[in-house]
Design a protein around this motif. Structure first.
Motif, PDB file in Angstrom:
ATOM      1  N   MET A   1       7.688  17.795 -69.429  1.00 42.84           N
ATOM      2  CA  MET A   1       6.703  18.806 -69.064  1.00 42.84           C
ATOM      3  C   MET A   1       6.837  20.010 -69.998  1.00 42.84           C
ATOM      4  O   MET A   1       7.914  20.581 -70.119  1.00 42.84           O
ATOM      5  CB  MET A   1       6.911  19.243 -67.619  1.00 42.84           C
ATOM      6  CG  MET A   1       5.779  20.086 -67.064  1.00 42.84           C
ATOM      7  SD  MET A   1       4.245  19.158 -66.874  1.00 42.84           S
ATOM      8  CE  MET A   1       4.709  18.032 -65.546  1.00 42.84           C
ATOM      9  N   LEU A   2       5.760  20.349 -70.673  1.00 42.11           N
ATOM     10  CA  LEU A   2       5.754  21.464 -71.616  1.00 42.11           C
ATOM     11  C   LEU A   2       5.027  22.639 -70.990  1.00 42.11           C
ATOM     12  O   LEU A   2       3.881  22.511 -70.537  1.00 42.11           O
ATOM     13  CB  LEU A   2       5.070  21.038 -72.918  1.00 42.11           C
ATOM     14  CG  LEU A   2       4.939  22.116 -74.007  1.00 42.11           C
ATOM     15  CD1 LEU A   2       6.308  22.604 -74.441  1.00 42.11           C
ATOM     16  CD2 LEU A   2       4.156  21.588 -75.197  1.00 42.11           C
ATOM     17  N   ASN A   3       5.693  23.801 -70.946  1.00 45.79           N
ATOM     18  CA  ASN A   3       5.101  25.024 -70.398  1.00 45.79           C
ATOM     19  C   ASN A   3       5.005  26.070 -71.495  1.00 45.79           C
ATOM     20  O   ASN A   3       5.960  26.276 -72.250  1.00 45.79           O
ATOM     21  CB  ASN A   3       5.954  25.565 -69.247  1.00 45.79           C
ATOM     22  CG  ASN A   3       5.932  24.654 -68.037  1.00 45.79           C
ATOM     23  OD1 ASN A   3       4.880  24.171 -67.650  1.00 45.79           O
ATOM     24  ND2 ASN A   3       7.078  24.410 -67.447  1.00 45.79           N
ATOM     25  N   LEU A   4       3.854  26.726 -71.570  1.00 40.87           N
ATOM     26  CA  LEU A   4       3.630  27.811 -72.512  1.00 40.87           C
ATOM     27  C   LEU A   4       3.067  29.003 -71.750  1.00 40.87           C
ATOM     28  O   LEU A   4       2.411  28.843 -70.717  1.00 40.87           O
ATOM     29  CB  LEU A   4       2.642  27.395 -73.609  1.00 40.87           C
ATOM     30  CG  LEU A   4       3.054  26.258 -74.552  1.00 40.87           C
ATOM     31  CD1 LEU A   4       1.905  25.932 -75.502  1.00 40.87           C
ATOM     32  CD2 LEU A   4       4.299  26.611 -75.328  1.00 40.87           C
ATOM     33  N   THR A   5       3.315  30.198 -72.264  1.00 38.56           N
ATOM     34  CA  THR A   5       2.769  31.420 -71.680  1.00 38.56           C
ATOM     35  C   THR A   5       2.027  32.191 -72.756  1.00 38.56           C
ATOM     36  O   THR A   5       2.633  32.583 -73.755  1.00 38.56           O
ATOM     37  CB  THR A   5       3.878  32.288 -71.065  1.00 38.56           C
ATOM     38  OG1 THR A   5       4.569  31.541 -70.062  1.00 38.56           O
ATOM     39  CG2 THR A   5       3.284  33.535 -70.426  1.00 38.56           C
ATOM     40  N   TYR A   6       0.735  32.384 -72.550  1.00 41.97           N
ATOM     41  CA  TYR A   6      -0.094  33.147 -73.474  1.00 41.97           C
ATOM     42  C   TYR A   6      -0.483  34.463 -72.799  1.00 41.97           C
ATOM     43  O   TYR A   6      -0.830  34.480 -71.618  1.00 41.97           O
ATOM     44  CB  TYR A   6      -1.359  32.370 -73.851  1.00 41.97           C
ATOM     45  CG  TYR A   6      -1.163  31.342 -74.941  1.00 41.97           C
ATOM     46  CD1 TYR A   6       0.070  30.743 -75.155  1.00 41.97           C
ATOM     47  CD2 TYR A   6      -2.215  30.952 -75.764  1.00 41.97           C
ATOM     48  CE1 TYR A   6       0.251  29.803 -76.149  1.00 41.97           C
ATOM     49  CE2 TYR A   6      -2.049  30.007 -76.769  1.00 41.97           C
ATOM     50  CZ  TYR A   6      -0.808  29.434 -76.947  1.00 41.97           C
ATOM     51  OH  TYR A   6      -0.629  28.502 -77.939  1.00 41.97           O
ATOM     52  N   GLU A   7      -0.429  35.539 -73.565  1.00 47.32           N
ATOM     53  CA  GLU A   7      -0.722  36.864 -73.020  1.00 47.32           C
ATOM     54  C   GLU A   7      -1.986  37.426 -73.669  1.00 47.32           C
ATOM     55  O   GLU A   7      -2.145  37.373 -74.892  1.00 47.32           O
ATOM     56  CB  GLU A   7       0.458  37.807 -73.275  1.00 47.32           C
ATOM     57  CG  GLU A   7       0.285  39.205 -72.704  1.00 47.32           C
ATOM     58  CD  GLU A   7       1.519  40.063 -72.898  1.00 47.32           C
ATOM     59  OE1 GLU A   7       1.373  41.291 -72.971  1.00 47.32           O
ATOM     60  OE2 GLU A   7       2.629  39.494 -72.990  1.00 47.32           O
ATOM     61  N   TYR A   8      -2.883  37.954 -72.818  1.00 45.45           N
ATOM     62  CA  TYR A   8      -4.145  38.505 -73.290  1.00 45.45           C
ATOM     63  C   TYR A   8      -4.396  39.856 -72.620  1.00 45.45           C
ATOM     64  O   TYR A   8      -3.957  40.103 -71.493  1.00 45.45           O
ATOM     65  CB  TYR A   8      -5.317  37.567 -72.977  1.00 45.45           C
ATOM     66  CG  TYR A   8      -5.199  36.195 -73.584  1.00 45.45           C
ATOM     67  CD1 TYR A   8      -5.498  35.975 -74.921  1.00 45.45           C
ATOM     68  CD2 TYR A   8      -4.778  35.110 -72.826  1.00 45.45           C
ATOM     69  CE1 TYR A   8      -5.387  34.723 -75.491  1.00 45.45           C
ATOM     70  CE2 TYR A   8      -4.663  33.847 -73.377  1.00 45.45           C
ATOM     71  CZ  TYR A   8      -4.967  33.657 -74.719  1.00 45.45           C
ATOM     72  OH  TYR A   8      -4.851  32.410 -75.288  1.00 45.45           O
ATOM     73  N   LYS A   9      -5.123  40.715 -73.312  1.00 47.07           N
ATOM     74  CA  LYS A   9      -5.468  42.030 -72.779  1.00 47.07           C
ATOM     75  C   LYS A   9      -6.724  41.910 -71.910  1.00 47.07           C
ATOM     76  O   LYS A   9      -7.749  41.360 -72.345  1.00 47.07           O
ATOM     77  CB  LYS A   9      -5.730  43.007 -73.936  1.00 47.07           C
ATOM     78  CG  LYS A   9      -6.173  44.405 -73.509  1.00 47.07           C
ATOM     79  CD  LYS A   9      -5.036  45.181 -72.896  1.00 47.07           C
ATOM     80  CE  LYS A   9      -5.493  46.572 -72.465  1.00 47.07           C
ATOM     81  NZ  LYS A   9      -5.805  47.441 -73.613  1.00 47.07           N
ATOM     82  N   LEU A  10      -6.640  42.409 -70.679  1.00 43.60           N
ATOM     83  CA  LEU A  10      -7.779  42.415 -69.772  1.00 43.60           C
ATOM     84  C   LEU A  10      -8.617  43.677 -69.981  1.00 43.60           C
ATOM     85  O   LEU A  10      -8.079  44.737 -70.312  1.00 43.60           O
ATOM     86  CB  LEU A  10      -7.309  42.351 -68.319  1.00 43.60           C
ATOM     87  CG  LEU A  10      -6.763  41.010 -67.818  1.00 43.60           C
ATOM     88  CD1 LEU A  10      -6.283  41.155 -66.380  1.00 43.60           C
ATOM     89  CD2 LEU A  10      -7.810  39.913 -67.922  1.00 43.60           C
ATOM     90  N   ILE A  11      -9.919  43.538 -69.763  1.00 40.49           N
ATOM     91  CA  ILE A  11     -10.837  44.672 -69.857  1.00 40.49           C
ATOM     92  C   ILE A  11     -11.616  44.752 -68.543  1.00 40.49           C
ATOM     93  O   ILE A  11     -12.798  44.398 -68.477  1.00 40.49           O
ATOM     94  CB  ILE A  11     -11.795  44.534 -71.063  1.00 40.49           C
ATOM     95  CG1 ILE A  11     -11.020  44.137 -72.326  1.00 40.49           C
ATOM     96  CG2 ILE A  11     -12.569  45.819 -71.305  1.00 40.49           C
ATOM     97  CD1 ILE A  11     -11.897  43.819 -73.509  1.00 40.49           C
ATOM     98  N   PRO A  12     -10.986  45.202 -67.452  1.00 42.98           N
ATOM     99  CA  PRO A  12     -11.674  45.226 -66.159  1.00 42.98           C
ATOM    100  C   PRO A  12     -12.631  46.413 -66.065  1.00 42.98           C
ATOM    101  O   PRO A  12     -12.492  47.428 -66.758  1.00 42.98           O
ATOM    102  CB  PRO A  12     -10.529  45.361 -65.155  1.00 42.98           C
ATOM    103  CG  PRO A  12      -9.463  46.083 -65.913  1.00 42.98           C
ATOM    104  CD  PRO A  12      -9.589  45.652 -67.354  1.00 42.98           C
TER     105      PRO A  12
END
Length: 393
Positions: A1-12
């Motif tokens: 099982m391969l897990n990755l974490t991607y981070e993005y900037k939210l614009i609410p």
């Protein structure tokens, strides 16, 4: 099982930002209430009935079961009938708060962490797998679907890898705004890198951030020390403001943004250094340091400023991503051993920055010699033939 974490900037939007702020406050209340419930139950069973404290004692019925994650989830469902505020956040979001509290107690029981503390504020909320979707639009207005909040714009700085499934989304509040950390999962077995290629030993320190067995010395940037002067000026201004005033909140936000800038600068340096090392070697060996003890010494501020633990974690991740072998070796006596003849040199002072063996006469930088010893121990651990440094010198 391969897990990755991607981070993005939210614009609410403003309404979505207010909703997220309200949810964070409610999650903080739930966390503190659940912690207080567990703490009171434990305090009520600390002493015998005939040896209670003179001042006061917690009295809870002996038939009351110990508060666990499952029992507190049931109590949460009953509490929603009395407190309409608890109905605002998604049910699974509040359950994740209780799961986080359970994890802190497990870490205390099994890994020796300290007793959980009450939170002044929550900085993140978790959305488990609940029809989570990320949509990339042609007009550039990329969006993510959060339950009970709706579609929230985000800056999709890089495309999601194909075949991966979004398992959960953690929304983190920082001084610079909201960020979405997407946990991606793919059902595939990833083989661990095998030891091969050019080996490289590294020695971490405060004189130089890093020394390699090839003789390279990387200077240590002083992230917090260089930014400390600005922090002092801002904190001095904050001390003169009325607590709770508009100017006070503005200064607190500026201080938080400066701390975030220092953290981001440190992490950027760690990633660039890790990639630089991986581009030059097929195997990397590092010392298995006692970081907790190093962080409590006389040089604790500079040790924490260097962020050795974060760097080793990032280096391990970059090595796995680039299919390079990474391992830790015993750190005892690396700076006291000659990499050429394995003689114990007996250096007594940290000011002795030059390694000069009294037996074979091998002379080099002290940190480079320690890195060479680390490389030799790494070769021994993986079954390779250890190199002998300093031949012919």
């Amino acid at each position: 099982m391969l897990n990755l974490t991607y981070e993005y900037k939210l614009i609410p939007t403003d309404a979505q930002r207010e909703t997220l702020d309200l949810w964070l406050k409610i999650c903080c209340k739930v966390y503190n209430f659940a912690l207080r419930e567990r703490k009171d139950w434990g305090n009520s069973r600390k002493c015998e009935l005939n040896s209670c404290s003179i001042k006061h004692e917690y009295i809870i019925s002996p038939d009351t079961p110990r508060p666990t994650f499952a029992r507190q989830c049931k109590s949460l469902a009953q509490a929603k009938k009395k407190s309409p505020e608890l109905k605002l956040p998604h049910t699974h979001v509040l359950q994740q708060v209780l799961r986080q509290l359970e994890a802190t107690f497990v870490a205390m029981w099994e890994r020796g962490h300290g007793f959980p503390r009450f939170k002044k504020r929550m900085r993140s909320i978790v959305f488990p797998q609940l029809n989570l979707e990320v949509m990339r639009r042609d007009d550039g207005n990329d969006e993510v679907n959060l339950p009970k909040i709706g579609w929230v714009k985000l800056h999709l700085s890089r495309s999601l890898p194909e075949g991966f499934e979004v398992k959960q989304i953690r929304v983190v509040k920082r001084a610079s705004g909201y960020y979405a950390m997407l946990t991606l999962q793919l059902d595939v077995d990833v083989p661990q890198p095998s030891p091969s290629g050019h080996g490289l030993g590294i020695d971490l320190g405060l004189g130089h951030f890093l020394a390699t067995s090839d003789g390279q010395l990387i200077a240590r940037p002083r992230f917090f020390v260089d930014g400390q002067r600005k922090l002092k000026l801002l904190q001095r201004q904050l001390k003169r403001k009325n607590k709770g005033s508009r100017k006070s909140h503005q200064l607190q936000h500026r201080i938080a943004k400066h701390h975030e800038y220092i953290s981001n600068t440190r992490k950027d340096f760690h990633f660039k250094t890790a990639h630089q090392l991986c581009d030059r070697a097929g195997m990397i060996f590092a010392e298995d340091l006692n970081l907790k003890a190093m962080s409590a010494g006389i040089l604790c501020k500079h040790t924490l400023d260097a962020g050795f633990g974060q760097f080793l974690s990032i280096l391990s991740h970059v090595c796995l991503k680039q299919d390079k072998f990474f391992a830790k070796v015993d750190a005892n006596g690396t700076s006291q051993t000659c990499p050429r003849c394995q003689t114990h040199t007996g250096k007594k002072l940290l000011s002795e920055r030059v390694h000069k063996c009294p037996e074979c006469g091998y002379e080099t930088n002290r940190d480079v010699a320690a890195a060479q010893v680390v490389l030799q121990r790494g070769y021994t651990a993986v079954g390779h033939i250890a190199v002998n440094f300093g031949e012919g010198k």
